[in-house]
Write an enzyme that holds these catalytic residues in place. Sequence first.
Site, PDB file in Angstrom:
ATOM      1  N   SER A 272       0.838  -1.194   0.000  1.00  0.00           N
ATOM      2  CA  SER A 272       0.000   0.000   0.000  1.00  0.00           C
ATOM      3  C   SER A 272       0.878   1.251   0.000  1.00  0.00           C
ATOM      4  CB  SER A 272      -0.963  -0.034   1.191  1.00  0.00           C
ATOM      5  OG  SER A 272      -1.956   0.939   1.031  1.00  0.00           O
TER       6      SER A 272
ATOM      7  N   ASP B 141      -9.215  -5.216  -5.039  1.00  0.00           N
ATOM      8  CA  ASP B 141      -8.746  -4.138  -4.170  1.00  0.00           C
ATOM      9  C   ASP B 141      -9.545  -2.869  -4.457  1.00  0.00           C
ATOM     10  OD1 ASP B 141      -7.246  -2.212  -2.712  1.00  0.00           O
ATOM     11  OD2 ASP B 141      -5.451  -3.438  -2.919  1.00  0.00           O
TER      12      ASP B 141
ATOM     13  N   HIS C 125      -7.786  -5.240  -0.259  1.00  0.00           N
ATOM     14  CA  HIS C 125      -6.614  -4.558   0.283  1.00  0.00           C
ATOM     15  C   HIS C 125      -6.082  -5.334   1.484  1.00  0.00           C
ATOM     16  CE1 HIS C 125      -4.082  -1.120  -0.205  1.00  0.00           C
ATOM     17  NE2 HIS C 125      -4.165  -0.818   1.075  1.00  0.00           N
TER      18      HIS C 125
END
Length: 430
Positions: free
Chosen positions: A293, A378, A408
């Site tokens: 991320s 995601d 995610h």
Amino acid sequence: MKRLLLVLCFFCFAEAVAQPSERFVKVMVTPDHADWLYKPGESVKLTISVYRNNVLLRDAKLHYEIGPEKMEPTKKETVTLKDGTLALDAGTLKTPGFLRCIATVELDGKEYRGLTTAGFEPQNIKPTVANPADFNTFWTDAKADLAKIPVDARMTLLPERCTALTNVYHLSLQNVNNSRFYGILCVPKKEGKYPAILRVPGAGVRPYNGMIAEADKGFITLEVGIHGVPVTMDPGVYADLARGPLNGYQMADLDDRDRYYYKRVYLGCVRAVDFLAGMPQYDGQNMAVTGGSQGGALSIVTAGLDARIKWLGAFYPALSDVTGYLNGRAGGWPHLFAGSSMAFNNKPDRIKTTGYYDVVNFARLVRVPGRYAWGFNDETCPPTSMYAAYNVIPGPKTLDITYLDTGHWTYPEETEKMMAWLMGQLKGEK
């Protein structure tokens, strides 16, 4: 044995690091292609099934929405599933991108949700973000300014965290703009030369414990925060910072490329590598970077900025092709041009700044071998945005999309696979 400095920018948001918990009612959206990939113009056929206690739930009231990811749905409907299942033609896309179906069922006052995202030639997705003509000059000058500033490392031993094999310190480094960069440093007690592991954090504001277990195995480790505050304070302090002065830090000073929040952060990553590379215990030659991320973004940025990085592995990188929304498609986290942020940020100076900080433009500089991984579902870092960055990387690269249904987050098997690959490189395995 080949050894590398492993710069770990690990997993993103606190709520996204683990696989979601099991749900009592499961909404399954199943595509007719096992790899979830289609050719432009080819229809996506879906089967939506609702299960309770692993049995199809009859008469479930289902609502579904279909459209390009993160965009307004092009088709939506509410139906009753008499036998718990529905066959559906989700349509198609005519250009490279992703088509998403989100299905929800409400039962006893609770909502249950499932989704599937079909890809259309994602390897042909091209970035929308501008690549400034002076991008390289801007960052070369910024690194030169950083190099003029002494590292001024300050180490405070944390006896309560030390082990029989490792000394643990609170570390403070001098960064640009009269700021500091803090972290938890772990150093093997046994005399010798070691590879180093730098963990750069995902988004958020929090304290850090340090990578003590890895240090016990023979690594120098440094886990840093990015906000210029000590990382050993009471958790309540970070909660107050997140609600107060650091709330929305991702947009701070976006109207000025020289003052944008991430300039100090990106240079702080370089400063952390400066420190590790200068340690007498460091083996002096081996560098790599990985993370997820915001950490995935920082790993690509660090590899692009610093030639001392020799290896790269990234999970679902954020800050990628953020201008996608200005071009009719999904953009990357932090979604600067979506929703309520659109009116505030959709200005020439803010759009211009993004070109100097978007991961896409750092990806163009990455020439070290890398491994990347994400899933198609995601919703924080849309795959459209991640492919936009991945597709421009000139260095050797491998993309693992085995775990298509992940959002995610990662399965344990996925993280184990990445780490096994990285450790294989550390051992010189091909």
